[in-house]
Design a protein around this motif. Structure first.
Motif, PDB file in Angstrom:
ATOM      1  N   GLY A 204      35.878  23.270  35.858  1.00 39.97           N
ATOM      2  CA  GLY A 204      35.353  23.388  34.511  1.00 39.97           C
ATOM      3  C   GLY A 204      35.010  22.012  33.993  1.00 39.97           C
ATOM      4  N   ALA A 205      33.888  21.889  33.293  1.00 41.58           N
ATOM      5  CA  ALA A 205      33.461  20.578  32.800  1.00 41.58           C
ATOM      6  C   ALA A 205      34.482  19.971  31.850  1.00 41.58           C
ATOM      7  CB  ALA A 205      32.104  20.705  32.112  1.00 41.58           C
ATOM      8  N   ASN A 206      35.216  20.817  31.140  1.00 39.02           N
ATOM      9  CA  ASN A 206      36.195  20.313  30.175  1.00 39.02           C
ATOM     10  C   ASN A 206      37.609  20.265  30.723  1.00 39.02           C
ATOM     11  OD1 ASN A 206      34.186  20.102  28.128  1.00 39.02           O
ATOM     12  ND2 ASN A 206      34.375  22.299  27.736  1.00 39.02           N
ATOM     13  N   THR A 207      37.845  20.923  31.853  1.00 40.90           N
ATOM     14  CA  THR A 207      39.200  21.004  32.415  1.00 40.90           C
ATOM     15  C   THR A 207      39.334  20.348  33.776  1.00 40.90           C
ATOM     16  OG1 THR A 207      38.678  23.183  33.356  1.00 40.90           O
ATOM     17  CG2 THR A 207      39.698  23.143  31.170  1.00 40.90           C
ATOM     18  N   GLY A 208      38.234  20.059  34.426  1.00 40.15           N
ATOM     19  CA  GLY A 208      38.285  19.458  35.759  1.00 40.15           C
ATOM     20  C   GLY A 208      38.524  20.487  36.840  1.00 40.15           C
ATOM     21  N   LEU A 209      39.070  20.040  37.943  1.00 40.76           N
ATOM     22  CA  LEU A 209      39.295  20.900  39.106  1.00 40.76           C
ATOM     23  C   LEU A 209      40.553  21.731  38.943  1.00 40.76           C
ATOM     24  CD1 LEU A 209      38.497  18.255  41.822  1.00 40.76           C
ATOM     25  CD2 LEU A 209      37.166  20.332  41.452  1.00 40.76           C
ATOM     26  N   ASP A 210      40.494  22.951  39.506  1.00 40.58           N
ATOM     27  CA  ASP A 210      41.696  23.775  39.577  1.00 40.58           C
ATOM     28  C   ASP A 210      42.673  23.139  40.553  1.00 40.58           C
ATOM     29  OD1 ASP A 210      42.840  26.637  38.982  1.00 40.58           O
ATOM     30  OD2 ASP A 210      43.093  26.329  41.131  1.00 40.58           O
ATOM     31  N   ASP A 211      43.963  23.344  40.325  1.00 41.66           N
ATOM     32  CA  ASP A 211      44.980  22.715  41.178  1.00 41.66           C
ATOM     33  C   ASP A 211      44.962  23.233  42.614  1.00 41.66           C
ATOM     34  OD1 ASP A 211      45.866  21.119  39.127  1.00 41.66           O
ATOM     35  OD2 ASP A 211      47.429  22.513  38.485  1.00 41.66           O
ATOM     36  N   SER A 212      44.643  24.496  42.787  1.00 42.70           N
ATOM     37  CA  SER A 212      44.694  25.083  44.133  1.00 42.70           C
ATOM     38  C   SER A 212      43.369  24.897  44.855  1.00 42.70           C
ATOM     39  CB  SER A 212      45.029  26.570  44.045  1.00 42.70           C
ATOM     40  OG  SER A 212      44.010  27.257  43.333  1.00 42.70           O
ATOM     41  N   LYS A 213      43.444  24.836  46.160  1.00 43.70           N
ATOM     42  CA  LYS A 213      42.262  24.717  47.005  1.00 43.70           C
ATOM     43  C   LYS A 213      42.081  26.046  47.732  1.00 43.70           C
ATOM     44  CE  LYS A 213      43.181  19.794  47.518  1.00 43.70           C
ATOM     45  NZ  LYS A 213      44.474  19.854  46.784  1.00 43.70           N
ATOM     46  N   GLN A 214      41.115  26.824  47.266  1.00 45.95           N
ATOM     47  CA  GLN A 214      40.956  28.191  47.716  1.00 45.95           C
ATOM     48  C   GLN A 214      39.876  28.372  48.768  1.00 45.95           C
ATOM     49  OE1 GLN A 214      40.885  30.980  44.325  1.00 45.95           O
ATOM     50  NE2 GLN A 214      41.442  29.247  43.026  1.00 45.95           N
ATOM     51  N   GLY A 215      39.258  27.270  49.210  1.00 45.98           N
ATOM     52  CA  GLY A 215      38.172  27.380  50.159  1.00 45.98           C
ATOM     53  C   GLY A 215      38.603  27.955  51.492  1.00 45.98           C
ATOM     54  N   ARG A 216      37.750  28.804  52.059  1.00 47.07           N
ATOM     55  CA  ARG A 216      38.015  29.445  53.342  1.00 47.07           C
ATOM     56  C   ARG A 216      36.876  29.159  54.320  1.00 47.07           C
ATOM     57  NH1 ARG A 216      38.881  35.541  50.948  1.00 47.07           N
ATOM     58  NH2 ARG A 216      40.706  35.150  49.621  1.00 47.07           N
ATOM     59  N   TRP A 217      37.214  29.219  55.576  1.00 44.67           N
ATOM     60  CA  TRP A 217      36.186  29.143  56.616  1.00 44.67           C
ATOM     61  C   TRP A 217      35.451  30.470  56.653  1.00 44.67           C
ATOM     62  CZ3 TRP A 217      37.363  29.870  62.472  1.00 44.67           C
ATOM     63  CH2 TRP A 217      36.190  29.723  63.219  1.00 44.67           C
TER      64      TRP A 217
ATOM     65  N   LEU B   7      34.663  30.552  42.401  1.00 39.63           N
ATOM     66  CA  LEU B   7      34.688  30.949  43.801  1.00 39.63           C
ATOM     67  C   LEU B   7      35.424  32.277  43.903  1.00 39.63           C
ATOM     68  CD1 LEU B   7      34.171  30.212  46.827  1.00 39.63           C
ATOM     69  CD2 LEU B   7      36.474  29.219  46.827  1.00 39.63           C
ATOM     70  N   ARG B   8      34.695  33.308  44.330  1.00 40.16           N
ATOM     71  CA  ARG B   8      35.260  34.665  44.417  1.00 40.16           C
ATOM     72  C   ARG B   8      35.990  35.034  43.110  1.00 40.16           C
ATOM     73  NH1 ARG B   8      36.287  32.411  49.272  1.00 40.16           N
ATOM     74  NH2 ARG B   8      38.481  32.063  48.745  1.00 40.16           N
ATOM     75  N   GLY B   9      35.359  34.722  42.004  1.00 40.11           N
ATOM     76  CA  GLY B   9      35.873  35.108  40.704  1.00 40.11           C
ATOM     77  C   GLY B   9      36.959  34.226  40.141  1.00 40.11           C
ATOM     78  N   GLN B  10      37.376  33.193  40.847  1.00 40.99           N
ATOM     79  CA  GLN B  10      38.395  32.265  40.366  1.00 40.99           C
ATOM     80  C   GLN B  10      37.729  30.938  40.003  1.00 40.99           C
ATOM     81  OE1 GLN B  10      41.802  33.014  40.048  1.00 40.99           O
ATOM     82  NE2 GLN B  10      41.088  35.092  40.514  1.00 40.99           N
ATOM     83  N   ARG B  11      38.007  30.453  38.795  1.00 41.83           N
ATOM     84  CA  ARG B  11      37.400  29.189  38.398  1.00 41.83           C
ATOM     85  C   ARG B  11      38.012  28.050  39.196  1.00 41.83           C
ATOM     86  NH1 ARG B  11      37.804  26.976  32.318  1.00 41.83           N
ATOM     87  NH2 ARG B  11      39.859  26.347  33.091  1.00 41.83           N
ATOM     88  N   VAL B  12      37.155  27.285  39.850  1.00 40.78           N
ATOM     89  CA  VAL B  12      37.622  26.129  40.620  1.00 40.78           C
ATOM     90  C   VAL B  12      37.261  24.812  39.936  1.00 40.78           C
ATOM     91  CG1 VAL B  12      37.629  27.334  42.835  1.00 40.78           C
ATOM     92  CG2 VAL B  12      35.532  26.192  42.076  1.00 40.78           C
TER      93      VAL B  12
END
Length: 458
Positions: free
Chosen positions: A441-454, A434-439
């Motif tokens: 990965g199949a091997n790592t799961g979800l990124d800790d931060s929630k970067q979604g915007r309206w 999302l906007r160049g930040q991995r949110v």
């Protein structure tokens, strides 16, 4: 210092799906945007590098039909769990429907409550639908001004209960609502099934004790879809309102809409993975987990619908993710079980797997249905929807050779039921950016931060 030295990320060696072709390219990303596309970008001068050799790189899916049910029904699904499932499925932007939240998004107050529930809790970007319901015509302009992407109406009962539940439109509300929506150049999305037809057939089935999955399918025939589609198209001709028909289940429905487009109407059509991956025979095996409306059709109809997809007659493919607790799928008869399929995480893998890996449809065609056309239709183009210089670096990396069996442990949604459990999915989303930040990965799961915007339409 060269321009390349200023890049935040280079994704190298991937087969990149552009609007009209697939090329082996590197993608240079800076401050969330795609700034370079080339065959030999110098990754050593970038802050980070990802080697996508052997993978297909596509624009992140824009899922225009998602029910995350907040505010009020977070025990069904919420922004956090629903967006997690979407991210794991390669989706980078979704548009949340005005139901089944309580209150529904049919007033400014309802919209504000929904946005408050979503703030800092979504893994990917989101936009908001407003609703067209009886008694709330005066709310349409304020919702438009507040930034909804468009409006949603039901031509049959949505099935909600309680005083504040979302209601289907009567003909007066539909016609007058179209006039208002046309005046502000917004789109009206329609659940097109004839309420008089499906309610009478449903009642007859119940009274006759015909309560099986096949009886449910028979109570919501294709003619009910066609009647509602053509009535709405007639109103659109009178008002000039742009229409988007959601979850069309039949080739005949698609062709009726195409004929209207040929006459100059501003209209688009959506179908869903469940109509392309499941048949009515699956209902007998899977039960209410696969119940939705319109219902899953027979195998021959599914093939006709795939033909419409292959011929470019379908504009958009969306999940219609409509989750609920497992208990709501458990009922004494099929009619009483909640109708809605929880499948947001599997849309890309089903459509790319079945459409491209198995049927050989062009990735450019399928990418446009999943990403490009949704962005253009709902005012997000120029920001999202394609891999193009200047747009958000919203990307998914897919392994077209990685088939796997979907199991409960793979699912990120709140309730771990899906009609696709146990199915072999022919490809796999390996990463979502999302906007160049991995949110994800199949091997790592979800990124800790929630970067979604309206995001609001341009």
């Amino acid at each position: 210092m060269s321009t390349i030295a200023k890049l935040d990320l280079v994704i190298k060696n991937g087969s990149v799906v552009l609007r009209d072709e697939v090329k082996l390219l590197d993608i240079g990303i800076k401050e969330g945007r795609i700034v370079q596309l080339g065959e030999a970008l110098d990754a050593e001068l970038a802050t980070h590098m990802v080697d996508a050799a052997g993978l297909t790189v596509m624009a992140g899916m824009i899922d225009v039909h998602v029910h995350l049910n907040e505010p009020g029904l977070g025990d069904w699904e919420g922004f956090e769990t629903g967006s997690a499932a979407l991210a794991a499925g390669g989706c980078t932007t979704y548009i949340d429907m005005p139901l089944n939240g309580i209150p529904p998004t049919v007033t400014i107050n309802g919209m504000q409550q929904k946005l408050a529930a979503a703030k800092e809790r979504s893994y990917v970007d989101y936009a908001i639908w407003g609703g067209l319901v009886p008694g709330k015509l005066h709310e349409l302009i304020p919702l438009h001004e507040a930034g909804v992407v468009g409006f949603k109406a039901f031509m049959s009962s949505p099935g909600g209960q309680g005083e504040d539940a979302f209601r289907e439109v009567d003909d007066y509300t539909l016609l007058e609502g179209m006039k208002v929506i046309a005046s502000v150049n917004k789109v009206l999305a329609l659940h097109a099934e004839s309420e008089p037809i499906v309610s009478k057939l449903g009642l007859d089935m119940r009274e006759a004790g015909r309560l099986t999955p096949s009886d449910y399918v028979a109570s919501r025939p294709i003619v009910a879809e066609l009647e509602a589609v053509n009535r709405a198209l007639f109103y659109a001709e009178q008002t000039g309102c742009a229409l988007h028909f959601v979850h069309i289940s039949s080739e005949a429905g698609v062709r009726s809409i195409q004929h209207a487009r040929d006459r100059g109407l501003n209209v688009t059509v959506e179908t869903c993975p469940h109509y392309l991956a499941l048949t009515s025979a699956d209902l007998e095996v899977k039960g209410a987990i696969a119940k939705c409306s319109p219902p899953i059709r027979e195998a021959a109809e599914q093939e006709h619908l795939w033909g419409a997809v292959a011929n470019g007659l379908v504009d958009i493919i969306s999940s219609d993710h409509s989750p609920c607790p497992v208990s709501m799928k458990e009922a004494d008869n099929f009619f009483d079980a909640w109708g809605g399929i929880a499948g947001a995480q599997s849309s890309v893998e089903l459509i790319i797997g079945e459409g491209h890996v198995k049927r050989g449809l062009p990735l450019t065609l399928l990418s446009d249905m999943l990403s490009g056309a949704p962005a253009r239709r709902f005012g997000l183009d120029g920001v999202k929807g394609e891999i193009r210089i200047g747009l958000d670096a919203d990307l998914m990396l897919i392994d077209l050779n990685e088939a796997y069996i979907l199991e409960e442990r793979h699912l990120y949604q709140k309730h771990k039921h899906s009609p696709y459990l146990g199915m072999e999915l022919p490809c796999k989303v390996m990463a979502t950016y999302l906007r160049g930040q991995r949110v994800y990965g199949a091997n790592t799961g979800l990124d800790d931060s929630k970067q979604g915007r309206w995001v609001r339409p341009l």
